[in-house]
Design a protein around this motif. Structure first.
Motif, PDB file in Angstrom:
ATOM      1  N   LEU A 102       0.802  -1.090  -0.069  1.00 55.84           N
ATOM      2  CA  LEU A 102      -0.019   0.080   0.050  1.00 55.84           C
ATOM      3  C   LEU A 102       1.073   1.330  -0.018  1.00 55.84           C
ATOM      4  N   VAL A 103       1.842   1.255   0.599  1.00 61.67           N
ATOM      5  CA  VAL A 103       2.767   2.359   0.624  1.00 61.67           C
ATOM      6  C   VAL A 103       3.500   2.556  -0.860  1.00 61.67           C
ATOM      7  N   GLU A 104       3.798   1.459  -1.510  1.00 62.66           N
ATOM      8  CA  GLU A 104       4.066   1.587  -2.838  1.00 62.66           C
ATOM      9  C   GLU A 104       3.155   2.268  -3.831  1.00 62.66           C
ATOM     10  N   ASP A 105       1.896   1.665  -3.515  1.00 64.21           N
ATOM     11  CA  ASP A 105       0.627   2.215  -4.358  1.00 64.21           C
ATOM     12  C   ASP A 105       0.481   3.720  -4.030  1.00 64.21           C
ATOM     13  N   GLY A 106       1.087   4.233  -2.952  1.00 62.85           N
ATOM     14  CA  GLY A 106       0.995   5.751  -2.629  1.00 62.85           C
ATOM     15  C   GLY A 106      -0.219   5.957  -1.735  1.00 62.85           C
ATOM     16  N   HIS A 107      -0.701   5.213  -1.194  1.00 59.48           N
ATOM     17  CA  HIS A 107      -2.117   5.084  -0.172  1.00 59.48           C
ATOM     18  C   HIS A 107      -1.667   5.484   1.258  1.00 59.48           C
ATOM     19  N   ASP A 208      -1.445  -6.271  14.465  1.00 64.57           N
ATOM     20  CA  ASP A 208      -2.984  -6.124  14.478  1.00 64.57           C
ATOM     21  C   ASP A 208      -3.632  -4.885  13.879  1.00 64.57           C
ATOM     22  N   ILE A 209      -2.955  -3.927  14.572  1.00 61.64           N
ATOM     23  CA  ILE A 209      -3.447  -2.614  14.273  1.00 61.64           C
ATOM     24  C   ILE A 209      -3.044  -2.239  12.680  1.00 61.64           C
ATOM     25  N   LEU A 210      -1.966  -2.749  12.160  1.00 62.81           N
ATOM     26  CA  LEU A 210      -1.667  -2.733  10.873  1.00 62.81           C
ATOM     27  C   LEU A 210      -2.685  -3.206   9.816  1.00 62.81           C
ATOM     28  N   GLY A 211      -3.239  -4.303  10.512  1.00 61.90           N
ATOM     29  CA  GLY A 211      -4.237  -5.199   9.885  1.00 61.90           C
ATOM     30  C   GLY A 211      -5.675  -4.355   9.704  1.00 61.90           C
ATOM     31  N   ARG A 212      -5.721  -3.803  10.750  1.00 64.15           N
ATOM     32  CA  ARG A 212      -6.889  -2.584  10.483  1.00 64.15           C
ATOM     33  C   ARG A 212      -6.543  -1.640   9.638  1.00 64.15           C
ATOM     34  N   ILE A 213      -5.442  -1.023   9.552  1.00 64.13           N
ATOM     35  CA  ILE A 213      -5.331  -0.088   8.524  1.00 64.13           C
ATOM     36  C   ILE A 213      -5.341  -0.536   7.314  1.00 64.13           C
ATOM     37  N   ILE A 214      -5.068  -1.613   7.015  1.00 64.41           N
ATOM     38  CA  ILE A 214      -5.064  -2.190   5.640  1.00 64.41           C
ATOM     39  C   ILE A 214      -6.773  -2.222   5.264  1.00 64.41           C
ATOM     40  N   GLU A 215      -7.510  -2.794   6.209  1.00 65.82           N
ATOM     41  CA  GLU A 215      -8.940  -2.784   6.036  1.00 65.82           C
ATOM     42  C   GLU A 215      -9.343  -1.241   5.675  1.00 65.82           C
ATOM     43  N   VAL A 217      -7.781   1.290   4.480  1.00 63.94           N
ATOM     44  CA  VAL A 217      -7.302   1.999   3.402  1.00 63.94           C
ATOM     45  C   VAL A 217      -7.859   1.055   2.117  1.00 63.94           C
ATOM     46  N   SER A 218      -7.864   0.065   2.307  1.00 59.99           N
ATOM     47  CA  SER A 218      -8.431  -0.979   0.924  1.00 59.99           C
ATOM     48  C   SER A 218      -9.629  -0.839   0.999  1.00 59.99           C
ATOM     49  N   GLY A 219     -10.638  -0.870   2.018  1.00 59.21           N
ATOM     50  CA  GLY A 219     -11.990  -1.017   2.089  1.00 59.21           C
ATOM     51  C   GLY A 219     -12.380  -2.606   1.916  1.00 59.21           C
ATOM     52  N   LYS A 220     -11.487  -3.685   2.342  1.00 56.61           N
ATOM     53  CA  LYS A 220     -11.576  -4.901   2.197  1.00 56.61           C
ATOM     54  C   LYS A 220     -11.306  -5.628   3.616  1.00 56.61           C
ATOM     55  N   PRO A 221     -12.013  -6.642   3.978  1.00 52.98           N
ATOM     56  CA  PRO A 221     -11.347  -7.298   5.030  1.00 52.98           C
ATOM     57  C   PRO A 221     -10.112  -7.868   4.929  1.00 52.98           C
ATOM     58  N   LEU A 222      -9.271  -8.118   5.895  1.00 56.14           N
ATOM     59  CA  LEU A 222      -7.945  -8.012   5.791  1.00 56.14           C
ATOM     60  C   LEU A 222      -7.755  -9.433   4.964  1.00 56.14           C
ATOM     61  N   GLY A 223      -8.408 -10.551   5.214  1.00 57.88           N
ATOM     62  CA  GLY A 223      -8.073 -11.638   4.506  1.00 57.88           C
ATOM     63  C   GLY A 223      -8.241 -11.548   3.051  1.00 57.88           C
ATOM     64  N   ALA A 224      -9.203 -10.623   2.787  1.00 51.64           N
ATOM     65  CA  ALA A 224      -9.545 -10.534   1.333  1.00 51.64           C
ATOM     66  C   ALA A 224      -8.230  -9.958   0.648  1.00 51.64           C
ATOM     67  N   PHE A 225      -7.840  -8.900   1.296  1.00 51.26           N
ATOM     68  CA  PHE A 225      -6.647  -8.216   0.805  1.00 51.26           C
ATOM     69  C   PHE A 225      -5.544  -8.994   1.036  1.00 51.26           C
ATOM     70  N   LEU A 226      -5.250  -9.741   1.808  1.00 50.45           N
ATOM     71  CA  LEU A 226      -4.137 -10.529   1.833  1.00 50.45           C
ATOM     72  C   LEU A 226      -3.777 -11.699   0.693  1.00 50.45           C
ATOM     73  N   THR A 227      -5.055 -12.123   0.481  1.00 56.97           N
ATOM     74  CA  THR A 227      -5.302 -13.091  -0.661  1.00 56.97           C
ATOM     75  C   THR A 227      -5.197 -12.598  -2.000  1.00 56.97           C
ATOM     76  N   GLU A 228      -5.503 -11.251  -2.220  1.00 58.16           N
ATOM     77  CA  GLU A 228      -5.627 -10.352  -3.264  1.00 58.16           C
ATOM     78  C   GLU A 228      -4.415 -10.269  -3.713  1.00 58.16           C
ATOM     79  N   ARG A 229      -3.291  -9.588  -2.784  1.00 59.67           N
ATOM     80  CA  ARG A 229      -2.042  -8.958  -3.045  1.00 59.67           C
ATOM     81  C   ARG A 229      -0.787  -9.927  -2.769  1.00 59.67           C
TER      82      ARG A 229
END
Length: 407
Positions: A102-107, A208-215, A217-229
């Motif tokens: 997400l850092v590389e994506d500029g988010h 765990d807090i980073l996991g929530r930040i991923i959610e 920023v991405s608008g997706k559940p953490l598991g879904a984002f991990l699977t996708e990326r």
């Protein structure tokens, strides 16, 4: 080596194996690797652990991969190459890579305050013990994303001490797998910090807090984002926050009581889908799955033509981010080591009571799993067991034995 059946759903693609070669062609001593095998057979015979798997790869190819002992002490089934393990904190490097994507994506930026994404952290105070009383004072600076990645956030784990802040964690619902990632983050934000952000390395619920930040920023559940990326591009079909009932016969289990202390051992149910998708410790996986992740790291961020993270971004992650100014308080970091963005990093060739190379990076899980990447030797290893009380011993043992086999 065997191909493995999928996690969930049971019909998902199988995890492909990695390239193999004879140990001798990779600069690995077969007799010394056999000595490693013999050593772990002795530990299993002594009742130290029910069983283990160990994979050693060099120059991008697997030179040794074996399963020893039993998959579960209550059953007769042998440990298998595709047994499924709770990897606990070996979830952290995977989530850290996802954050850096997400850092590389500029988010987001590493210097962004955590409160930018989770507003509850804007009001967090630092707990200072004075005269037997816990006083709350404002932090000297905001907690940042970089602080979360390198565990200098001021957060902690309930089992990392017995001070007044740790007791607040212990008396809360923070360990519940039945609260959402958002609820968990808000709860942690309500606790005092154990120190000012940036002052100390304190192993913590930061990931765990980073996991929530991923959610957020991405608008997706953490598991879904991990699977996708991360997981799907690496074909890590065996890795997730739970596994299906179809894989019940593949679960690695610990002894019911610790063989050294007699204390009861209780680990989470891998067949139960949690509400809380713990970025810091919730994933289950297999040895080959994690080896694919490790080989991607060894390759500078790519595997099979899929780039997960940039080479320079990974270089930043695998560099020490503590330096001499950050206190480590004699915590989980061995002498001669620092911490990067998701991994421990070896800073000195000596001092630590086990072999390795400067620049080596690694992490482990509380139930007995461990991996490392050694860029200097072009070496990686993945070790899996479910022996929580023996984890420090087996980590050192496997390091000693693998490095003894390096020609």
């Amino acid at each position: 080596m065997t191909a493995t059946a999928a996690l969930s759903p049971a019909t998902a693609p199988k995890t492909p194996p990695l390239p193999e070669a004879k140990p001798e062609t990779l600069g690995l001593s077969r007799p010394r690797l056999q000595a490693m095998s013999d050593a772990f057979k002795r530990e299993i015979d002594k009742g130290t652990v029910p069983g283990i798997t160990v994979l050693v790869a060099r120059r991008g190819q697997v030179g040794w991969f074996e399963a020893l002992g039993r998959q579960s002490p209550a059953l007769s089934a042998p440990m298998a190459l595709d047994s499924i393990f709770r990897i606990f904190s070996m979830s952290k490097p995977i989530v850290s890579v996802a954050v850096m994507a997400l850092v590389e994506d500029g988010h987001l930026l590493l210097g962004d305050p955590v409160a930018k994404f989770i507003p509850e952290f804007a009001d967090q105070k630092v707990g200072v013990v004075s005269g037997g009383r816990l006083d709350l004072v404002p932090p000297r600076r905001p907690m940042t994303v970089q602080d979360l990645l390198r565990h200098t956030s001021g957060l902690t784990y309930e089992h990392q001490g017995d001070g007044p802040v740790h007791k607040i964690y212990q008396d809360s619902r923070v360990r519940s797998r039945k609260i959402t990632n958002a609820e968990h983050a808000a709860l942690v934000a309500s606790f005092p910090l154990v120190c000012h952000p940036g002052d100390e390395f304190n192993y913590s619920r930061s990931t765990d807090i980073l996991g929530r930040i991923i959610e957020v920023v991405s608008g997706k559940p953490l598991g879904a984002f991990l699977t996708e990326r991360v997981l799907a591009p690496l074909q890590m079909a065996e890795t997730g926050f739970a596994t299906s009932e179809a894989n019940a016969n593949r679960l690695a289990e610990p002894f019911a009581a610790d063989p050294w202390t007699g204390d009861k051992v209780a680990l989470f149910n891998m067949l139960e889908q949690p509400v809380m998708e713990s970025g810091g410790g919730g994933l289950v996986s297999t040895t080959m799955d994690y080896a694919r992740f490790a080989l991607m790291l060894r390759n500078g961020g790519t595997l099979d033509g899929n780039r997960i993270i940039g080479r320079k971004t990974l270089e930043l992650m695998a560099s020490d981010h503590l330096g001499p100014e950050v206190k480590t308080n004699g915590t989980l970091l061995s002498p001669g080591h620092g911490f990067g963005l998701g991994f421990a990093v070896r800073r000195e060739a000596g001092i630590a009571p086990f072999p390795g190379s400067v620049g080596q990076y690694f992490w482990s899980g509380i139930a007995g799993t461990f991996f490392w990447i050694d860029p200097k030797e072009d070496l990686l290893a993945v070790f899996m067991s479910q022996g929580p009380g023996q984890r420090d011993y087996t980590r050192t043992l496997v390091r000693d034995l693998v490095y003894a086999a390096v020609d």
